[in-house]
Each structure stands twice: as C-alpha cells, then as structure tokens.
Design a protein around this motif. Structure first.
Motif, PDB file in Angstrom:
ATOM      1  N   ARG A 134       1.188  -1.214   0.274  1.00  0.00           N
ATOM      2  CA  ARG A 134       0.089   0.501   0.103  1.00  0.00           C
ATOM      3  C   ARG A 134       0.406   1.245   0.172  1.00  0.00           C
ATOM      4  N   ARG A 142      -4.508  -0.243  -9.511  1.00  0.00           N
ATOM      5  CA  ARG A 142      -5.914  -1.049  -9.280  1.00  0.00           C
ATOM      6  C   ARG A 142      -5.150  -2.571  -9.291  1.00  0.00           C
ATOM      7  N   ALA A 178      -9.458  -6.312   2.634  1.00  0.00           N
ATOM      8  CA  ALA A 178      -9.583  -5.817   2.094  1.00  0.00           C
ATOM      9  C   ALA A 178     -10.900  -4.299   2.138  1.00  0.00           C
ATOM     10  N   VAL A 179     -11.316  -4.263   3.427  1.00  0.00           N
ATOM     11  CA  VAL A 179     -12.269  -3.114   3.812  1.00  0.00           C
ATOM     12  C   VAL A 179     -10.725  -2.000   3.951  1.00  0.00           C
ATOM     13  N   GLU A 180      -9.371  -2.750   4.719  1.00  0.00           N
ATOM     14  CA  GLU A 180      -8.393  -0.841   4.720  1.00  0.00           C
ATOM     15  C   GLU A 180      -7.935  -0.907   3.562  1.00  0.00           C
ATOM     16  N   LEU A 182      -9.556  -0.665   0.570  1.00  0.00           N
ATOM     17  CA  LEU A 182     -10.375  -0.184  -0.796  1.00  0.00           C
ATOM     18  C   LEU A 182      -9.449   1.005  -1.493  1.00  0.00           C
ATOM     19  N   SER A 183      -9.828   2.044  -0.689  1.00  0.00           N
ATOM     20  CA  SER A 183      -9.222   3.500  -0.689  1.00  0.00           C
ATOM     21  C   SER A 183      -8.004   3.711  -1.603  1.00  0.00           C
ATOM     22  N   ARG A 187      -7.557  -5.054  -3.878  1.00  0.00           N
ATOM     23  CA  ARG A 187      -8.678  -6.038  -3.464  1.00  0.00           C
ATOM     24  C   ARG A 187      -7.838  -7.238  -3.035  1.00  0.00           C
ATOM     25  N   TRP A 244     -14.536  -7.077  -9.722  1.00  0.00           N
ATOM     26  CA  TRP A 244     -15.924  -6.901  -8.429  1.00  0.00           C
ATOM     27  C   TRP A 244     -15.551  -8.242  -6.868  1.00  0.00           C
ATOM     28  N   THR A 246     -14.105  -9.062  -3.656  1.00  0.00           N
ATOM     29  CA  THR A 246     -12.790  -8.306  -2.415  1.00  0.00           C
ATOM     30  C   THR A 246     -13.278  -9.003  -1.098  1.00  0.00           C
TER      31      THR A 246
END
Ligand SMILES: NC(=O)c1ccc[n+]([C@@H]2O[C@H](COP(=O)([O-])OP(=O)(O)OC[C@H]3O[C@@H](n4cnc5c(N)ncnc54)[C@H](OP(=O)(O)O)[C@@H]3O)[C@@H](O)[C@H]2O)c1
Length: 258
Positions: A134, A142, A178-180, A182-183, A187, A244, A246
């Motif tokens: 990250r 992406r 996956a949630v953290e 996203l921004s 994925r 589509w 994650t």
C-alpha cells in the motif's frame, strides 16, 4: 456473425502486469509462477532458497522476470524490501502470497518460539506484505492480493492447532485488509485449499503410515489436489476476472467441505 476466436478470448490475461509471487521456490507458489507467466505477467519470485528460485525462473515463459530471495518472517523489514523492489517507478499490480510453513506439534509441547515461527511466516508475512504494497509507488492504481488459508482453519486435526490458528487468521485478515485497502484500490481475496500434493505434504507423509496417508486422500472426494488447481484460482483472483471481488474466501478443496 463473426468467426469464433476462442484462442484470442482470455479474460484472465495478465500481459504486462507486474506480480510478486512468494513461496515461488516450491509447491503451490512455483506452480502459480508458471501459470501467471503463461498469462503474460512479469514476475518477481520470492522464497529463501536462491537456487530453487532460479530453477523456477528457468521454467517460466517470457523474459522479464526476477528473483528476490528474502525471509518474510523478518516482518519489520518487509515494507522496506517491497519499496526497494519498486524503485525505478515499477509498482506491483498484485501479490500472490504462497509462502507458508506447516509443522505438526501437539499443544503439550507448545512454546512461544514455535508460535512466533509459525505466526510470523504464515500470518505476519501477509500483513507486512499488505503494508508494503500500500506504500506510495508500490502499487498500481488497481492492484490485488491473493492469500492462501487452509481447510485446516475449520476442520481440526491433531497436532495442527498453531498452523490452523495462523490460517484462520488469514481468513480474518483477508476481510480486514479488503476493507482497509479499498481506498488504495487494492482488492484482497483468499483461497482455501484442502490437501494439495506438494513438498509440504511430502514432508508430512514421512511421519504417516500408508493407511493414514490413504485416509488423508479419501478426505477429499475428488482426491488430492494438484498445485495447478490452486494456481488457477490465484490467477483468477489477480486478473480482471475478479474485479468485483474483495474480501472473498474461495474454497478449492476437492469437495472436502461439501
Ligand atoms: N500443500 C497443501 O496441502 C496446502 C493446503 C492448504 C494450504 N496450503 C498453504 O499453501 C501455501 C503453499 O504451500 P506449499 O504446499 O506449496 O508449501 P511448500 O511446498 O512447503 O512451499 C513453501 C514455500 O514457502 C516459502 N517460505 C516458507 N517460509 C518462508 C519465509 N519465512 N520467507 C520466505 N519464503 C518462505 C518456501 O521457500 P524457501 O524454502 O525457499 O524459503 C517455499 O517456497 C502455504 O501457505 C500453505 O500453508 C498448502
């Protein structure tokens, strides 16, 4: 109507994508490297054994691959190592994190050192790699991470509790990351294999009788898996086929949990 061209249709095409494959010196990671290279990816191969990494590199289609021996249990050093791999403006499009260890050890001989060894190699490495990817300049707009859990996380067997806990942690980490991430446009998904015939299983086999080994085979109605069975799913999770998805946990287990 136009003529059919099935050979030209490849939704898993990875041409030009730069992917880090960990565990690439053996088993599932090596098979994954071979499959991803066939799909056109440019690979950086990681493991600790330089010689076996070079053997994997020799099996790959395409020219633009590199090896990067490194111990992923050195968690503090992982982000900096990933940063170094991305110098010269060459971010990763994905990570196939196939490195991992499994040592059977009953809880009566549990030790903090054993816990650290397994958790660092299997779970800590995944988190440290995510932190590495990250970073600015380390990931494409992406990108995707494919992790590997195990049916051991939910189907217990004796002597396997620390490994199982590390693989349960991978399922939780897949969802959390996956949630953290996203921004960051990253994925994160994971594959859950049952028993796949690799060096890891070959080592465990030494400690089993022929009957015990046969019992293990029959746990999967479709028999033992082949490393390619997991490699193909990892390719799917890194390619646009899964754009589509994650936080998904994908079971590939020869029907074991059916
Ligand atoms: N085989 C199965 O039945 C099965 C089932 C479920 C899940 N899995 C999981 O699938 C993954 C691959 O398993 P496999 O069967 O292919 O195992 P394997 O044949 O034993 O290969 C393990 C790979 O991980 C690398 N590795 C281990 N510790 C490392 C570290 N600290 N730093 C860098 N690389 C490290 C090894 O490289 P070096 O030796 O070069 O360091 C090797 O390339 C593992 O996460 C495993 O838990 C396997």
């Amino acid at each position: 109507m136009t003529a059919r061209s099935p050979a030209a249709y490849n939704p898993m095409d990875l041409t030009g994508r730069r992917i880090l494959v960990t565990g690439a010196s053996a088993g599932i990671g090596r098979a994954t490297a071979v499959v991803l290279a066939k799909l056109g990816a440019r690979l950086v191969l990681n493991g600790r054994d330089e010689e076996r990494l070079a053997e994997t590199a020799d099996r790959l289609e395409g020219e633009d691959h590199a090896i990067a021996p490194f111990d992923l249990s050195d968690l503090e050093a992982v982000p900096g190592w990933v940063k170094g791999l991305c110098a010269d403006d060459s971010p990763f499009d994905g990570i196939a994190h196939c490195a991992g260890i499994q040592t059977l050890r009953p809880i009566r001989i549990f030790s903090a050192a054993f816990f650290d060894e397994v958790m660092r190699a299997n779970l800590g490495s995944a988190l440290a790699l995510a932190r590495g990817l990250r970073q600015k300049g380390c990931h494409a707009d992406r990108a995707a991470i494919a992790l590997i859990s195990s049916t051991a996380a939910t189907a217990a067997s004796p002597g396997n509790v620390v490994y199982a806990a590390s693989k349960g942690g991978i399922i939780a980490a897949t969802k959390g990351l996956a949630v953290e991430l996203l921004s960051d446009g990253i994925r994160v998904n994971c594959v859950v294999p049952s028993i796949v015939e690799t060096e890891l299983i070959e080592r465990g086999k030494q400690k089993l009788t022929a009957e015990q080994y046969e019992h293990l085979r029959t746990l999967q109605p479709l028999g033992f898996g082949h490393p390619d069975d997991i490699a193909h799913m990892i390719a799917y999770l890194l390619a646009d086929t899964s754009r589509w998805m994650t936080g998904s946990i994908v079971t590939v287990d020869g029907g074991r949990t059916a």
